[in-house]
Design a protein around this motif. Sequence first.
Motif, PDB file in Angstrom:
ATOM      1  N   LEU A   3       0.836  -1.191   0.000  1.00 48.86           N
ATOM      2  CA  LEU A   3       0.000   0.000   0.000  1.00 48.86           C
ATOM      3  C   LEU A   3       0.876   1.248   0.000  1.00 48.86           C
ATOM      4  O   LEU A   3       2.035   1.217   0.403  1.00 48.86           O
ATOM      5  CB  LEU A   3      -0.895   0.010   1.242  1.00 48.86           C
ATOM      6  N   SER A 137     -12.324   9.018  -1.562  1.00 49.75           N
ATOM      7  CA  SER A 137     -13.109   8.285  -2.550  1.00 49.75           C
ATOM      8  C   SER A 137     -13.092   6.811  -2.182  1.00 49.75           C
ATOM      9  O   SER A 137     -12.429   6.399  -1.232  1.00 49.75           O
ATOM     10  CB  SER A 137     -12.531   8.482  -3.956  1.00 49.75           C
ATOM     11  N   ASP A 138     -13.798   5.998  -2.969  1.00 49.28           N
ATOM     12  CA  ASP A 138     -13.806   4.558  -2.697  1.00 49.28           C
ATOM     13  C   ASP A 138     -12.439   3.927  -2.932  1.00 49.28           C
ATOM     14  O   ASP A 138     -12.100   2.918  -2.321  1.00 49.28           O
ATOM     15  CB  ASP A 138     -14.841   3.856  -3.580  1.00 49.28           C
ATOM     16  N   GLU A 139     -11.643   4.508  -3.821  1.00 45.23           N
ATOM     17  CA  GLU A 139     -10.371   3.907  -4.211  1.00 45.23           C
ATOM     18  C   GLU A 139      -9.151   4.496  -3.513  1.00 45.23           C
ATOM     19  O   GLU A 139      -8.093   3.855  -3.464  1.00 45.23           O
ATOM     20  CB  GLU A 139     -10.156   4.042  -5.739  1.00 45.23           C
ATOM     21  N   ALA A 140      -9.249   5.722  -2.989  1.00 40.72           N
ATOM     22  CA  ALA A 140      -8.063   6.371  -2.459  1.00 40.72           C
ATOM     23  C   ALA A 140      -8.457   7.551  -1.577  1.00 40.72           C
ATOM     24  O   ALA A 140      -9.637   7.918  -1.480  1.00 40.72           O
ATOM     25  CB  ALA A 140      -7.154   6.848  -3.596  1.00 40.72           C
ATOM     26  N   GLU A 152      -1.536  11.478  -2.783  1.00 40.74           N
ATOM     27  CA  GLU A 152      -2.630  10.512  -2.833  1.00 40.74           C
ATOM     28  C   GLU A 152      -2.122   9.190  -2.277  1.00 40.74           C
ATOM     29  O   GLU A 152      -0.974   8.795  -2.512  1.00 40.74           O
ATOM     30  CB  GLU A 152      -3.131  10.320  -4.257  1.00 40.74           C
ATOM     31  N   ASP A 154      -3.484   5.086  -0.364  1.00 43.51           N
ATOM     32  CA  ASP A 154      -4.554   4.120  -0.082  1.00 43.51           C
ATOM     33  C   ASP A 154      -5.254   4.417   1.229  1.00 43.51           C
ATOM     34  O   ASP A 154      -6.390   3.977   1.449  1.00 43.51           O
ATOM     35  CB  ASP A 154      -3.973   2.704  -0.044  1.00 43.51           C
ATOM     36  N   GLU A 291     -13.818   4.736   6.872  1.00 45.33           N
ATOM     37  CA  GLU A 291     -13.426   4.405   5.503  1.00 45.33           C
ATOM     38  C   GLU A 291     -11.906   4.307   5.399  1.00 45.33           C
ATOM     39  O   GLU A 291     -11.293   3.453   6.025  1.00 45.33           O
ATOM     40  CB  GLU A 291     -14.047   5.412   4.525  1.00 45.33           C
ATOM     41  N   ARG A 292     -11.245   5.196   4.641  1.00 43.66           N
ATOM     42  CA  ARG A 292      -9.792   5.081   4.444  1.00 43.66           C
ATOM     43  C   ARG A 292      -8.987   6.022   5.357  1.00 43.66           C
ATOM     44  O   ARG A 292      -7.836   6.343   5.070  1.00 43.66           O
ATOM     45  CB  ARG A 292      -9.443   5.347   2.967  1.00 43.66           C
ATOM     46  N   SER A 330      -5.521  -2.955  -1.472  1.00 44.51           N
ATOM     47  CA  SER A 330      -6.124  -1.629  -1.394  1.00 44.51           C
ATOM     48  C   SER A 330      -7.638  -1.692  -1.228  1.00 44.51           C
ATOM     49  O   SER A 330      -8.226  -0.909  -0.486  1.00 44.51           O
ATOM     50  CB  SER A 330      -5.771  -0.826  -2.646  1.00 44.51           C
ATOM     51  N   ALA A 331      -8.265  -2.632  -1.914  1.00 50.72           N
ATOM     52  CA  ALA A 331      -9.729  -2.732  -1.851  1.00 50.72           C
ATOM     53  C   ALA A 331     -10.230  -3.074  -0.454  1.00 50.72           C
ATOM     54  O   ALA A 331     -11.396  -2.811  -0.123  1.00 50.72           O
ATOM     55  CB  ALA A 331     -10.223  -3.773  -2.848  1.00 50.72           C
TER      56      ALA A 331
END
Length: 392
Positions: A3, A137-140, A152, A154, A291-292, A330-331
């Motif tokens: 990551l 966001s959902d990805e990062a 940016e 993970d 979340e992240r 990452s997911a």
Amino acid sequence: MPLQLLVAGGGIGGLASALALAQAGHGVEVLEQSPVFAEVGAGIQLGPNAVRRLQMLGLADALDAIAARPEALVVRSARNDDELACLPLGKAALHRYGAPYCCVHRADLHGVLLAAAQAHAGIVLNHSARLAQIALSDEAVAVVTDSAHAWEGDALIGADGLWSTVRDSLPEAGDAPRSTGHTAWRGLLAQSELPAAQRSTQVRVWLGDRLHALVYPLRGGELLNVVVLAEAAPTGDARDWDQSTSLGALQRATGRCCATLQGYLAAVPTWRAWTLHDRKPLTGPAQMAHERIALVGDAAHPMLPYLAQGAGMAIEDAVALADSLRDVASAAVAVALQRYAAARWQRNAQVQARALRNADIFHAAGPLRLGRDLAMRLLGARLLDQPWLFNH
């Protein structure tokens, strides 16, 4: 696949997190808002729970080089210097808990962590990087600093302290830090310049009416850290941890104390002060991760220093965070961070609550003081020992 992680804050919690995460195989960018990586303050105590984790990070030898290992914790009356209780430390703590009880200068510990981070190829250190925007966001997760530089990753780890910008981005950030009505004064003494009677290899604590004081060795016994914590009016900027003050201001706050304690206070050449703030104990994992985004140390759970575990909990967080993100794609980062928060929030909340309770016990007056002193005389080490804390 490793990551790419962002850590906001280059203090003890941030550098410990960066080191633990990099050792777990991830790439780490540390974003420190100050123009230099440095630490203010004086001494801190590290219980065996924190020392074990520093050893896990490969810092055993470096810690030994900067630490003092006090022989005992001795509690005395601030009124007359009578001994109330004693807990053997030194070899006894090492035998009980498998790791020593250490006292270190905050700047020395920060220096050890900084050197380890600088030596690790997976860590990039960035200074003058004050967070201005956080986009999730959902990805990062992306951050922009006030110099318009963008990163940016993970995940974003908030290790940015009591007044955390990262915490403000959580839906359950909670209220702003609250003033506790307590002020801490601190100073350093060179043991070589003290008469023999004042030199010490112990953690000495004096309990008084609405105050307590500590004296303990640092740097292998070269220095003594002197700290007084009293219920006194706030001074200066609430966010300034290093305010200039005087012996006169300290004495006005503490009132009459025994000659032994007054001797230490008078010997300190320069006093610094800070007004203590905290937050209410954590009530759930959502206050540590969303979340992240995840929080460590004071960003998540600032606490009064009456259990000597602020740095310890940040170091525990760092190792637990790295464990949760080990071998994670990452997911799955958001799930891993929730796992981290679920594993840590109750432990941190318990320590926060115990520190608050200790404030009432340490500063007791009247009948409560008499009951406390009697219990300490009768139970001694059994009251001072903390196996629930140190064995974790």
